[in-house]
Design a protein around this motif. Structure first.
Motif, short mmCIF file in Angstrom:
data_model
loop_
_atom_site.label_atom_id
_atom_site.label_comp_id
_atom_site.label_asym_id
_atom_site.label_seq_id
_atom_site.Cartn_x
_atom_site.Cartn_y
_atom_site.Cartn_z
N VAL A 53 18.83 8.83 27.44
CA VAL A 53 18.79 9.21 28.86
C VAL A 53 17.61 8.56 29.57
O VAL A 53 17.75 8.02 30.67
CB VAL A 53 18.71 10.75 28.99
CG1 VAL A 53 18.44 11.15 30.45
CG2 VAL A 53 20.01 11.39 28.50
N ALA A 54 16.45 8.58 28.93
CA ALA A 54 15.26 7.99 29.54
C ALA A 54 15.45 6.49 29.78
O ALA A 54 15.05 5.96 30.82
CB ALA A 54 14.04 8.23 28.67
N ALA A 55 16.07 5.80 28.82
CA ALA A 55 16.31 4.36 28.98
C ALA A 55 17.23 4.10 30.16
O ALA A 55 16.97 3.19 30.97
CB ALA A 55 16.91 3.79 27.69
N LEU A 56 18.29 4.89 30.30
CA LEU A 56 19.21 4.72 31.42
C LEU A 56 18.54 5.05 32.75
O LEU A 56 18.70 4.32 33.74
CB LEU A 56 20.43 5.61 31.21
CG LEU A 56 21.32 5.27 30.00
CD1 LEU A 56 22.36 6.37 29.81
CD2 LEU A 56 21.99 3.92 30.18
N ARG A 57 17.83 6.15 32.78
CA ARG A 57 17.17 6.57 34.02
C ARG A 57 16.14 5.54 34.47
O ARG A 57 16.09 5.15 35.64
CB ARG A 57 16.51 7.94 33.78
CG ARG A 57 15.67 8.43 34.96
CD ARG A 57 15.08 9.81 34.70
NE ARG A 57 14.35 9.90 33.45
CZ ARG A 57 13.15 9.37 33.22
NH1 ARG A 57 12.53 8.69 34.19
NH2 ARG A 57 12.56 9.52 32.05
N GLU A 58 15.30 5.08 33.54
CA GLU A 58 14.26 4.12 33.89
C GLU A 58 14.85 2.78 34.31
O GLU A 58 14.31 2.10 35.19
CB GLU A 58 13.31 3.93 32.70
CG GLU A 58 12.41 5.13 32.40
CD GLU A 58 11.28 5.27 33.41
OE1 GLU A 58 11.02 4.29 34.14
OE2 GLU A 58 10.66 6.34 33.46
N LEU A 70 18.74 13.83 39.26
CA LEU A 70 19.79 12.94 38.77
C LEU A 70 20.97 13.75 38.25
O LEU A 70 22.14 13.36 38.43
CB LEU A 70 19.23 12.04 37.66
CG LEU A 70 20.20 11.05 37.04
CD1 LEU A 70 20.82 10.14 38.07
CD2 LEU A 70 19.49 10.22 35.95
N LEU A 71 20.71 14.89 37.64
CA LEU A 71 21.79 15.75 37.17
C LEU A 71 22.65 16.23 38.33
O LEU A 71 23.89 16.20 38.26
CB LEU A 71 21.20 16.95 36.41
CG LEU A 71 22.19 17.99 35.90
CD1 LEU A 71 23.15 17.38 34.89
CD2 LEU A 71 21.45 19.17 35.29
N ARG A 72 22.01 16.66 39.42
CA ARG A 72 22.77 17.10 40.58
C ARG A 72 23.60 15.95 41.17
O ARG A 72 24.75 16.13 41.55
CB ARG A 72 21.82 17.66 41.65
CG ARG A 72 21.24 19.02 41.32
CD ARG A 72 20.67 19.69 42.57
NE ARG A 72 19.67 18.84 43.21
CZ ARG A 72 18.37 18.87 42.93
NH1 ARG A 72 17.92 19.72 42.00
NH2 ARG A 72 17.52 18.09 43.56
#
Length: 413
Positions: free
Chosen positions: A92-97, A139-141
């Protein structure tokens, strides 16, 4: 030959943060290309101005997005990363960043089609990225409102690196590779990242291009270089069975303090004499270098017939020293060695001598040097001074952990 100072008292250990990085690949006219971002110039940033892959720290709230990940759950992600739990946090962190820093969103619509940002207005994309930067909860919302699922299944685990001890900030980072999403263009955010390039790995490594590459980026680009296509690299990553942790160390070389990788000859020695990365280890030997390997052992390196050779001064609490010299035949060399001694030299030893005899022990004061058929064992440090090849060590003793050779660095037995 002035001996290096004794190692200082280690500083407190620095905290280690978890991080994730996404190496984005595509096929260009000449083959595989990798996305490189240039970080903004920032005071106090150890990566300021460097060319990097998109990535950053794992946020505890990244766990909230597990439910929006496609085709992979935390149990599967954790198994792949060799963790007991929370492995999906890194995906998740890789995708978000990657979305925050590079503007590439690895996500799918509710019907399974990849999200196509190219069809959106620039203002809408900017608003989406701004929402993402607010944190995982925002991001979840956003994903819930649009019916998006994060395409975590498109990431392949590739490498695991830990920042060297002694750095101002340390990161335990998982690296993933993925094919660039279609119908999307890379867009640096203008704050953390200010420029992007799609480059062949060899071109990124070429000194003529002038990229500032950190050690880990350089090493990963070298790993990517042999692949002809992005698909070939991705298939390779998916087929990896075990991915070892790579932790460089820092030591002084000709150009100053630098990262030393595990396959380099000095790596094991640096870990022994400078485990906290204070910077008093050496990764290159030189004529005239005298340095303490411990408070009891001083190594003196000198050039003999175009070869760098080692001699060792070993001492204890009485400040009486034994000189172990690989070649005692040169009086001038012997005088240089004696001049390097921190105190009076009482014993001069060589592997060529018959005295003292095998089995005898020299009391140095608080430590003992035992004479063996092929070396001298400093018992308290389990350190064996050897005078011949170590290709097939058979010393007749079990309590040896380290070898001090007549040339080169300390070796693990």
């Amino acid at each position: 030959m002035n001996p290096a100072a004794h190692p200082p008292i280690p500083a407190p250990k620095r905290p280690i943060r978890f991080a994730a990085t996404l190496i984005v690949l595509r096929d260009g006219p000449a083959g595989l290309e990798v996305l490189m971002l240039r970080r903004a110039e920032k005071e106090g940033d150890q990566n300021s101005g460097a060319s990097v892959f998109p990535g950053g720290g794992v946020d505890p709230q990244d766990r909230l997005l597990h439910e929006r990940c496609q085709e992979i759950d935390d149990a599967a992600a954790s198994r792949r990363l060799g963790l007991p739990a929370h492995g999906l946090d890194f995906y998740v962190a890789a995708l978000r960043e990657c979305f925050e820093e590079a503007g590439l969103l690895f996500a799918c619509e509710a019907d399974g089609r990849p999200v196509a940002l190219d069809g959106m207005a620039d203002e809408e994309i900017a608003a989406l990225r701004a929402t993402t930067e607010e944190g995982a909860e925002s991001l979840l919302r956003l994903c819930a409102e649009r019916g998006w699922r994060l395409a975590a299944d498109r990431l392949a685990y590739f490498a695991h690196w830990l920042t060297p001890p002694g750095m101002p900030r340390r990161f335990d980072t998982r690296f993933f590779v993925a094919l660039a999403p279609a119908a999307q263009q890379a867009r640096p955010d203008g704050r953390e990242t200010v420029e992007h390039q799609w480059l062949r790995p060899a071109a990124a490594l070429d000194p003529a291009r002038g990229l500032r590459l950190m050690n880990v980026q350089r090493r990963i680009l070298e790993q990517l270089e042999p692949f002809d296509s992005a698909e070939a690299c991705l298939a390779h990553a998916r087929g990896l069975q075990e991915i070892p942790l790579v932790m460089p160390r820092r030591a002084i070389g000709e150009g100053g303090l630098r990262a030393v990788n595990p396959e380099e000859p000095a790596y094991a020695e640096i870990g022994r004499i400078d485990p906290e990365g204070e910077g008093h280890g050496r990764c290159e030997l030189a004529d005239g270098l005298a340095m303490f390997l411990s408070p009891r052992v001083l190594r003196v390196t000198a050039r003999r017939a175009d070869v760098l050779v080692n001699a060792y001064l070993v001492g204890g609490e009485r400040n009486e020293w034994a000189l172990i010299d690989a070649d005692p035949g040169d009086p001038r060399h012997r005088e240089l060695l004696l001049a390097s001694a921190p105190g009076p030299v009482r014993w001069i030893l060589s592997w060529h001598d018959t005295q003292p005899r095998h089995g005898e022990c020299i009391d140095l004061g608080g430590c003992r040097l035992r004479v063996l058929p092929r070396g001298f064992l400093l018992e308290e440090e389990k350190l064996l001074f050897i005078g011949e090849s170590v290709s097939a060590p058979d010393f007749g003793v079990d309590d040896v952990e380290w070898l001090a050779p007549p040339s080169g660095f300390l070796l693990r037995a």
